[in-house]
Design a protein around this motif. Structure first.
Motif, PDB file in Angstrom:
ATOM      1  N   GLY A   1      54.263 -30.738 -77.654  1.00 50.58           N
ATOM      2  CA  GLY A   1      52.852 -30.429 -77.692  1.00 50.58           C
ATOM      3  C   GLY A   1      52.028 -31.417 -76.896  1.00 50.58           C
ATOM      4  O   GLY A   1      52.535 -32.436 -76.410  1.00 50.58           O
TER       5      GLY A   1
ATOM      6  N   ASP B   1      54.082 -27.702 -80.477  1.00 47.42           N
ATOM      7  CA  ASP B   1      52.998 -27.496 -81.434  1.00 47.42           C
ATOM      8  C   ASP B   1      52.789 -26.026 -81.776  1.00 47.42           C
ATOM      9  O   ASP B   1      52.478 -25.681 -82.917  1.00 47.42           O
ATOM     10  CB  ASP B   1      51.691 -28.095 -80.886  1.00 47.42           C
TER      11      ASP B   1
ATOM     12  N   GLN C   1      52.715 -30.724 -86.592  1.00 51.18           N
ATOM     13  CA  GLN C   1      52.400 -30.959 -85.185  1.00 51.18           C
ATOM     14  C   GLN C   1      53.251 -32.105 -84.679  1.00 51.18           C
ATOM     15  O   GLN C   1      53.573 -33.046 -85.419  1.00 51.18           O
ATOM     16  CB  GLN C   1      50.910 -31.310 -85.039  1.00 51.18           C
TER      17      GLN C   1
END
Length: 218
Positions: free
Chosen positions: A17, A187, A196
């Motif tokens: 992410g 993510d 996350q």
């Protein structure tokens, strides 16, 4: 929403992410060594035997070093659960750094006995060894009760999604979930579980992730 991770080419960088920071790229030996050592803290250099069992993948020294550099070396007061303990390397590293309580869960009778013997040898009173189903134990933990949940399921198992969902329920708001997997998780994939990517790295064909909670999934 069910997520099926997509296999990533071994030569490709880990897909993570926007907040993720890459860890060191390290190699994992294809054949487990006969023993590994705790690399830091109170029990530094203590030996952990590694029997030749199918699917047993002890987390390499440099990956453990990276993980505990990310976490900080002082885990005093933390409650930790190592859901698929194996050799116990991750859980004993947490105990070595001052964790107040570490639960090691292992279904294999021989490995569970080995973990208990090591716990007694080290006089590691903060460590509790449970023989049984890690998922069942994880689901029994109180909401938000763990500062660190360690997930290293068998790579050929369907346990990644249920383990992440259960871990998001029991990890504390400021806590962490550590995940080893054969694919990278980003993510977008983790959003369904209220998690996350905080940091991540790749060791040979293995991807390792330090995750934080964004919400508690229903």
């Amino acid at each position: 929403m069910k997520y099926t991770p997509v296999a990533v080419d071994k030569k490709a960088p880990a897909k993570t992410g926007p907040r993720a920071k890459s860890g060191k790229v390290v190699a994992r030996k294809s054949v487990p060594p006969g023993e590994i050592r705790i690399i830091g803290g109170l029990y530094k250099r203590s030996k952990l035997p590694v029997p030749n069992k199918p699917g047993l993948r002890p987390t390499p020294d440099r990956v453990r070093e990276t993980l505990f550099n990310w976490l900080g070396q002082d885990l005093r007061g933390w409650r930790c659960i190592d859901v698929f303990a194996g050799t116990g390397a991750l859980g004993f590293e947490a105990a070595s750094r001052g964790a107040a309580e570490v639960v090691l869960c292992e279904q294999d009778a021989g490995l569970a006995a080995q973990l208990k013997a090591l716990q007694l040898k080290l006089h590691a009173d903060m460590v509790k060894v449970e023989r049984g189903d890690g998922m069942s134990l994880l689901r029994r933990q109180a909401l938000g009760s763990q500062q660190l949940v360690l997930l290293d399921p068998p790579f050929d198992s369907p346990l990644f999604e249920p383990a992440l969902k259960a871990a998001a329920q029991v990890v504390a708001e400021a806590g962490y979930v550590y995940l080893e997997a054969p694919q990278a998780w980003d993510d977008e994939a983790l959003a369904a579980y209220g998690l996350q990517v905080h940091r991540s790295g790749k060791a040979g064909a293995v991807f390792f992730h330090l995750l934080v909670r964004t919400s508690v999934p229903a």
